[in-house]
Design a protein around this motif. Structure first.
Motif, PDB file in Angstrom:
ATOM      1  N   ASP A 109       0.913  -1.177  -0.143  1.00 48.51           N
ATOM      2  CA  ASP A 109       0.031  -0.081   0.163  1.00 48.51           C
ATOM      3  C   ASP A 109       0.842   1.384  -0.008  1.00 48.51           C
ATOM      4  O   ASP A 109       2.049   1.085   0.612  1.00 48.51           O
ATOM      5  CB  ASP A 109      -0.925   0.014   1.157  1.00 48.51           C
ATOM      6  CG  ASP A 109      -2.223   0.815   1.107  1.00 48.51           C
ATOM      7  OD1 ASP A 109      -3.330   0.133   0.839  1.00 48.51           O
ATOM      8  OD2 ASP A 109      -2.135   1.983   0.824  1.00 48.51           O
ATOM      9  N   ASN A 110       0.424   2.534  -0.477  1.00 46.22           N
ATOM     10  CA  ASN A 110       1.155   3.633  -0.369  1.00 46.22           C
ATOM     11  C   ASN A 110       0.705   4.455   0.585  1.00 46.22           C
ATOM     12  O   ASN A 110       1.414   5.559   0.609  1.00 46.22           O
ATOM     13  CB  ASN A 110       1.033   4.367  -2.007  1.00 46.22           C
ATOM     14  CG  ASN A 110      -0.463   4.906  -2.009  1.00 46.22           C
ATOM     15  OD1 ASN A 110      -1.149   4.330  -1.196  1.00 46.22           O
ATOM     16  ND2 ASN A 110      -0.536   5.913  -2.961  1.00 46.22           N
ATOM     17  N   ASP A 111       0.062   4.323   1.435  1.00 48.32           N
ATOM     18  CA  ASP A 111      -0.506   4.824   2.408  1.00 48.32           C
ATOM     19  C   ASP A 111       0.342   4.635   3.762  1.00 48.32           C
ATOM     20  O   ASP A 111      -0.060   3.433   4.245  1.00 48.32           O
ATOM     21  CB  ASP A 111      -1.966   5.020   2.649  1.00 48.32           C
ATOM     22  CG  ASP A 111      -2.652   5.956   3.186  1.00 48.32           C
ATOM     23  OD1 ASP A 111      -1.849   6.471   4.379  1.00 48.32           O
ATOM     24  OD2 ASP A 111      -3.583   6.671   2.764  1.00 48.32           O
ATOM     25  N   PRO A 112       0.752   5.666   4.480  1.00 49.85           N
ATOM     26  CA  PRO A 112       1.382   5.202   5.623  1.00 49.85           C
ATOM     27  C   PRO A 112       0.465   4.929   6.756  1.00 49.85           C
ATOM     28  O   PRO A 112       0.855   4.110   7.754  1.00 49.85           O
ATOM     29  CB  PRO A 112       2.178   6.407   5.950  1.00 49.85           C
ATOM     30  CG  PRO A 112       2.539   7.058   4.668  1.00 49.85           C
ATOM     31  CD  PRO A 112       1.421   6.578   3.850  1.00 49.85           C
ATOM     32  N   ILE A 113      -0.627   5.529   6.814  1.00 51.11           N
ATOM     33  CA  ILE A 113      -1.720   5.126   7.624  1.00 51.11           C
ATOM     34  C   ILE A 113      -2.033   3.712   7.698  1.00 51.11           C
ATOM     35  O   ILE A 113      -2.102   3.185   8.749  1.00 51.11           O
ATOM     36  CB  ILE A 113      -2.954   6.158   7.323  1.00 51.11           C
ATOM     37  CG1 ILE A 113      -2.387   7.561   7.367  1.00 51.11           C
ATOM     38  CG2 ILE A 113      -4.300   5.730   8.273  1.00 51.11           C
ATOM     39  CD1 ILE A 113      -3.695   8.470   7.191  1.00 51.11           C
ATOM     40  N   VAL A 114      -2.413   3.082   6.448  1.00 50.60           N
ATOM     41  CA  VAL A 114      -2.639   1.854   6.176  1.00 50.60           C
ATOM     42  C   VAL A 114      -1.509   0.886   6.645  1.00 50.60           C
ATOM     43  O   VAL A 114      -1.723  -0.172   7.601  1.00 50.60           O
ATOM     44  CB  VAL A 114      -2.981   1.588   4.832  1.00 50.60           C
ATOM     45  CG1 VAL A 114      -3.239   0.067   4.364  1.00 50.60           C
ATOM     46  CG2 VAL A 114      -4.369   2.209   4.525  1.00 50.60           C
ATOM     47  N   LEU A 115      -0.374   1.286   6.125  1.00 45.02           N
ATOM     48  CA  LEU A 115       0.984   0.530   6.651  1.00 45.02           C
ATOM     49  C   LEU A 115       0.919   0.400   8.162  1.00 45.02           C
ATOM     50  O   LEU A 115       1.430  -0.773   8.762  1.00 45.02           O
ATOM     51  CB  LEU A 115       2.184   0.955   5.917  1.00 45.02           C
ATOM     52  CG  LEU A 115       1.959   0.840   4.467  1.00 45.02           C
ATOM     53  CD1 LEU A 115       3.007   1.823   3.648  1.00 45.02           C
ATOM     54  CD2 LEU A 115       2.161  -0.600   4.055  1.00 45.02           C
ATOM     55  N   VAL A 116       0.720   1.352   8.906  1.00 45.11           N
ATOM     56  CA  VAL A 116       1.073   1.378  10.422  1.00 45.11           C
ATOM     57  C   VAL A 116      -0.031   0.233  10.920  1.00 45.11           C
ATOM     58  O   VAL A 116       0.387  -0.484  11.735  1.00 45.11           O
ATOM     59  CB  VAL A 116       0.773   2.863  10.817  1.00 45.11           C
ATOM     60  CG1 VAL A 116       0.602   2.588  12.459  1.00 45.11           C
ATOM     61  CG2 VAL A 116       2.052   3.705  10.660  1.00 45.11           C
TER      62      VAL A 116
END
Length: 273
Positions: A109-116
């Motif tokens: 995923d390109n989204d840090p929010i999702v990756l966290v």
């Protein structure tokens, strides 16, 4: 973007809670808890357009579970899941590893929010079974160079490429069909492509335009596509039965209901010869 060199992604300094976020909005549709007031407000406006919005989101999630289970039961042990969204119940690795405990799943995923959120969910799993990579679907060449992805592809085993509810966040200007072709071309023979995609096919034209309009203030824009446009993603592949259908009608595990035929997600699975 490729994967981090140290494999450790720290939480972003600013989650921008004042800006509606598609992943958090989707979490709200599914009844999750990882969202802010701006996300709930935007999601409620979208849901006000049609009673099928939440039904469609839930149907899409259920399709993920059935598709992954079917592919795993067919012998697939390698999964590349791009645009994962905020983890909730029935994630890809959980479904696949119920069938094959040694199934390998790479989330991107390109989204840090999702990756966290994803890294927190996977903190108890082994690196050999699951991995999380920061990557952007609009950069397929970078995705294919990621070490975790290369490991899966170089195994020579069939791979399931999963693009659930992500392609509708890719603008036409970014040529989503070329992106998918690049990724599918890199898959070994016997691999599969699974897609779900939002559509306005079942809404009056004026209403169909309102959904994307409500996403204009969000952190990612929405591009709904017709059945014909979604079908093009499977060019050169053998579509598994029952073909490209609305999400609840793809190999349902219950008796179909009248509303199932109008759920605003096309869903299908294709096999690479």
């Amino acid at each position: 973007m490729g994967g981090d060199d140290d494999g450790d992604l720290r939480p972003p300094a600013d989650l921008r809670p004042e800006i509606p976020h598609p992943a958090r909005m989707y979490d709200y549709y599914l009844g999750g808890k990882d969202h802010f007031p701006a996300d709930r407000e935007a999601a409620e406006k979208v849901m006000a357009l049609s009673p099928l919005v939440r039904i469609s989101a839930l149907a899409n999630r259920a399709f993920l579970g059935r598709a992954v289970h079917h592919l795993a039961a067919s012998g697939v042990r390698r999964f590349i899941d791009i645009g994962t969204g905020i983890p909730t119940a029935g994630n890809t690795h959980q479904v696949a590893q119920q069938v094959h405990p040694d199934a390998r799943v790479v989330y991107l995923d390109n989204d840090p929010i999702v990756l966290v959120h994803s890294r927190a969910l996977l903190s108890g799993t082994t690196p050999e079974s699951t991995a999380v990579v920061q990557a952007d679907l609009r950069e397929p060449a970078a995705i294919l160079k990621a070490p975790e992805v290369r490991e899966v592809l170089d195994s020579g085993q069939p791979v399931a490429l999963l693009l659930f509810a992500v392609l509708h966040f890719i603008d036409e200007a970014d040529d989503p069909h070329a992106i998918v072709r690049t990724l599918v071309d890199a898959l070994p023979a016997g691999s599969h492509l699974a897609i779900s995609h939002a559509t306005g096919d079942f809404a009056p034209p004026a209403d169909a335009a309102k959904g994307p309009a409500l996403y204009r203030n969000a952190s990612a824009q929405l591009t709904m596509r017709s059945r014909e446009q979604v079908l093009r993603f499977f060019d050169g592949l053998e579509l598994l039965e029952p073909g490209l259908v609305t999400a609840p009608l793809w190999r349902p595990d219950r008796e179909p209901e009248p509303a199932d035929a109008r759920v605003a997600f096309w869903a299908g699975v294709g096999r690479k010869a």
